[in-house]
Scaffold this active site. Sequence first.
Site, PDB file in Angstrom:
ATOM      1  N   HIS A   1      -1.260   2.097  -5.418  1.00  0.00           N
ATOM      2  CA  HIS A   1      -0.781   3.663  -5.932  1.00  0.00           C
ATOM      3  C   HIS A   1       0.273   3.609  -5.018  1.00  0.00           C
ATOM      4  O   HIS A   1       1.120   3.392  -4.719  1.00  0.00           O
ATOM      5  CB  HIS A   1      -2.134   4.481  -5.582  1.00  0.00           C
ATOM      6  CG  HIS A   1      -2.411   4.017  -3.630  1.00  0.00           C
ATOM      7  ND1 HIS A   1      -1.132   4.750  -3.165  1.00  0.00           N
ATOM      8  CD2 HIS A   1      -2.795   3.760  -3.040  1.00  0.00           C
ATOM      9  CE1 HIS A   1      -1.208   4.576  -1.709  1.00  0.00           C
ATOM     10  NE2 HIS A   1      -3.072   4.293  -1.813  1.00  0.00           N
TER      11      HIS A   1
ATOM     12  N   THR B   1      -6.792   3.295  -2.435  1.00  0.00           N
ATOM     13  CA  THR B   1      -6.780   2.341  -1.658  1.00  0.00           C
ATOM     14  C   THR B   1      -7.689   1.111  -2.668  1.00  0.00           C
ATOM     15  O   THR B   1      -6.752   0.274  -2.750  1.00  0.00           O
ATOM     16  CB  THR B   1      -6.804   2.064  -0.755  1.00  0.00           C
ATOM     17  OG1 THR B   1      -4.961   2.223   0.571  1.00  0.00           O
ATOM     18  CG2 THR B   1      -6.565   0.191   0.524  1.00  0.00           C
TER      19      THR B   1
ATOM     20  N   LYS C   1      -6.088  -3.409   6.397  1.00  0.00           N
ATOM     21  CA  LYS C   1      -7.382  -2.839   5.645  1.00  0.00           C
ATOM     22  C   LYS C   1      -8.390  -3.634   5.688  1.00  0.00           C
ATOM     23  O   LYS C   1      -7.770  -4.875   4.940  1.00  0.00           O
ATOM     24  CB  LYS C   1      -6.891  -1.654   4.871  1.00  0.00           C
ATOM     25  CG  LYS C   1      -6.460  -0.484   5.620  1.00  0.00           C
ATOM     26  CD  LYS C   1      -5.221   0.394   3.474  1.00  0.00           C
ATOM     27  CE  LYS C   1      -4.615   1.641   4.700  1.00  0.00           C
ATOM     28  NZ  LYS C   1      -4.846   1.946   3.353  1.00  0.00           N
ATOM     29  N   ASP C   2      -9.391  -3.298   5.671  1.00  0.00           N
ATOM     30  CA  ASP C   2     -10.814  -4.242   5.444  1.00  0.00           C
ATOM     31  C   ASP C   2     -10.124  -4.142   4.044  1.00  0.00           C
ATOM     32  O   ASP C   2     -11.177  -5.233   3.465  1.00  0.00           O
ATOM     33  CB  ASP C   2     -11.922  -4.086   6.671  1.00  0.00           C
ATOM     34  CG  ASP C   2     -11.925  -2.634   6.322  1.00  0.00           C
ATOM     35  OD1 ASP C   2     -12.749  -1.888   4.320  1.00  0.00           O
ATOM     36  OD2 ASP C   2     -11.887  -1.452   7.034  1.00  0.00           O
ATOM     37  N   ARG C   3     -10.575  -2.963   3.594  1.00  0.00           N
ATOM     38  CA  ARG C   3     -10.491  -3.412   1.984  1.00  0.00           C
ATOM     39  C   ARG C   3      -9.349  -4.170   0.957  1.00  0.00           C
ATOM     40  O   ARG C   3      -9.927  -4.408  -0.274  1.00  0.00           O
ATOM     41  CB  ARG C   3     -10.748  -1.538   1.500  1.00  0.00           C
ATOM     42  CG  ARG C   3      -9.731  -0.482   1.987  1.00  0.00           C
ATOM     43  CD  ARG C   3     -10.475   1.310   1.361  1.00  0.00           C
ATOM     44  NE  ARG C   3      -9.013   1.615   1.994  1.00  0.00           N
ATOM     45  CZ  ARG C   3      -9.421   2.140   3.391  1.00  0.00           C
ATOM     46  NH1 ARG C   3      -9.875   1.813   3.839  1.00  0.00           N
ATOM     47  NH2 ARG C   3      -7.996   3.489   3.099  1.00  0.00           N
TER      48      ARG C   3
ATOM     49  N   ASP D   1       0.664  -1.238  -0.030  1.00  0.00           N
ATOM     50  CA  ASP D   1      -0.178  -0.117   0.124  1.00  0.00           C
ATOM     51  C   ASP D   1       0.837   1.157   0.457  1.00  0.00           C
ATOM     52  O   ASP D   1       1.658   1.463   1.269  1.00  0.00           O
ATOM     53  CB  ASP D   1      -1.116   0.382   1.051  1.00  0.00           C
ATOM     54  CG  ASP D   1      -2.025   0.957   1.177  1.00  0.00           C
ATOM     55  OD1 ASP D   1      -1.882   2.222   0.756  1.00  0.00           O
ATOM     56  OD2 ASP D   1      -3.163   0.067   1.278  1.00  0.00           O
TER      57      ASP D   1
ATOM     58  N   HIS E   1      -1.769  11.380  -2.570  1.00  0.00           N
ATOM     59  CA  HIS E   1      -2.176  10.168  -3.596  1.00  0.00           C
ATOM     60  C   HIS E   1      -3.552  10.619  -3.902  1.00  0.00           C
ATOM     61  O   HIS E   1      -4.940  11.166  -3.452  1.00  0.00           O
ATOM     62  CB  HIS E   1      -1.904   8.678  -3.407  1.00  0.00           C
ATOM     63  CG  HIS E   1      -2.280   8.089  -2.147  1.00  0.00           C
ATOM     64  ND1 HIS E   1      -3.419   7.151  -2.337  1.00  0.00           N
ATOM     65  CD2 HIS E   1      -2.260   7.395  -0.735  1.00  0.00           C
ATOM     66  CE1 HIS E   1      -4.012   6.784  -1.480  1.00  0.00           C
ATOM     67  NE2 HIS E   1      -3.890   6.882  -0.412  1.00  0.00           N
TER      68      HIS E   1
ATOM     69  N   HIS F   1       1.743   8.668   4.980  1.00  0.00           N
ATOM     70  CA  HIS F   1       0.250   9.990   4.618  1.00  0.00           C
ATOM     71  C   HIS F   1       1.221  10.747   6.201  1.00  0.00           C
ATOM     72  O   HIS F   1       1.555  11.457   5.845  1.00  0.00           O
ATOM     73  CB  HIS F   1      -1.027   9.079   5.460  1.00  0.00           C
ATOM     74  CG  HIS F   1      -1.929   8.835   4.154  1.00  0.00           C
ATOM     75  ND1 HIS F   1      -1.948   9.178   3.204  1.00  0.00           N
ATOM     76  CD2 HIS F   1      -2.021   7.729   3.745  1.00  0.00           C
ATOM     77  CE1 HIS F   1      -2.344   8.979   1.832  1.00  0.00           C
ATOM     78  NE2 HIS F   1      -2.819   7.710   2.999  1.00  0.00           N
TER      79      HIS F   1
END
Length: 549
Positions: free
Chosen positions: A352, A79, A161-163, A38, A485, A308
């Site tokens: 990304h 993401t 992360k869940d996604r 990520d 991003h 970040h």
Amino acid sequence: MKKVFLSLCFLMLFQQISFSQKAKSNEQPKLVVGIVVDQMRYDYLYRYWEKYGNDGFKKLMNEGFNCKNTSFNYMPTFTAPGHASIYTGATPSIHGIIGNNWYVLKEKRKIYCTDDANVKTVGSHTLAGVMSPANMLTTTITDELKISSNFKSKVIGISLKDRGAILPAGHSADAAYWYDSETGNWISSTHYMAELPAWVKQFNNKKLPSKYLSSPWNTLLPIAQYKESFADDNPFEEAFNGQDKPVFPHNLPEIVKLKGLGLLRETPFGNTFTKDFVMETVINENLGKGENTDFIAVSFSSPDYIGHQFGTHSIEIQDNYLRLDKDIAELIAFLDKQVGKENYLIFLTADHGAAHNPGFLNHNKMPAGIFDSSKPLADLRQLLNEKYGKGDWILSYYNEQFTFNRKLIFEKGIDLYQMQQFAKQYLINYPNISNVYTSQELSTSDFVHKPASLVQAGFHQQRSGDVAIVLEPGWMEFNIKGTTHGTVYNYDTHVPLIWYGWKIKKGETSEPYFITDIAPTLSVILKVSMPNGNTGTPINAVLNPLYKK
């Protein structure tokens, strides 16, 4: 003599059958390991090259196949759409995951990409598991593998992360696991299971997050060796809660008292925790041991949190990648022993990239800045009130898109497309906005050049807004410190793509490929159908050496 001859014939026949069976069993990999890092910029592979060990990123690049010119072919580069596009072979215009969040016009509310009120959390009392892939409109390569094997292949997704776990694993996965910040446990949802497997419960009982956060985060190497990064104390980074400055060492035992176990995500130890669980999953689920190909989709989320907060040239982000390099080396060595290099296939990419901090660019006399969308939003609302009468004309602003109140517009008999054009003419003259597109243009035109083509590929007619903007290069909607991003520009779209293991031949290519080409390439390797929304093309530079006779 005759008996000896017959024995030799039998032995030769047996060896031939054994060789044939072995060759047949290696026609497809026994296990595919999809790795998404990520927020990994492409240049991180080379910027820290001298500091990497020999068995992580260097091993993948030296022994695998490197697609050096791989990019995302849509905007926004976030993401959720990133993971969805990698595994569906499609862009958001087709798979429907147009952002991490978006506005649902009919319901007049924001929706999160994996929200699903029809499921419940498994493994925690929190709402962190009320998630599923239901909002994704197409199949994934992992779904197609399940269908092709008559659902005998195992598919599992893992990410903090869940996604990052849910979308790659697809609709029909055996499991997806993600991190619950409140409990420090790996959890899931009833979309996959009624309760966690016993081995997951046992893993959670180790309380590893508390152990990882029990010591300060200091640099892996002596800090003076981090010459590829900024000075530790600089004005472009955000300090942790409770710290006066964003400098090493980071006192995690004190910071965790303020932030809770969610702090793990913001440290390199989140990657290590993920790697630990991935290896435990491979062992306990016997992945790569059956007759059918299994698939484990892994996403390392911590680089995004660290990036970040600290930015792309921080010592923190470099330390993250040096430690991740060790985690990947350990994972490769584990797979070699557990599955066998000839039996597993790895691909490594990113969802990304990331931009340089605007303050840093300005400091070095380069154009960049922070875009405050509240001002043009307020001005546009006022202008619409002046032209069309007072009304709630703009319902939302998400993903650099304005969504109009279509119900009110139709009730008033106003031409929607005329209002879109009116808004466009105002916004195109606003400072630091480089391009503006209306939904009418994005729905009826066929753009072939950037940035319009990328905006169009990320535009879904039922889910996206009425007017989309593109900021100038170097400009972002974010805080003054750290980075983000999401744009059409190379710093966000250019990412690594490396193939390794199984029959992959060593090599590299600088030919342009898109992130949507990964899924169809896997389809060819696995001899399964491409995902049903696929728009990508198989990467022949990877495939042709595999099938040369």
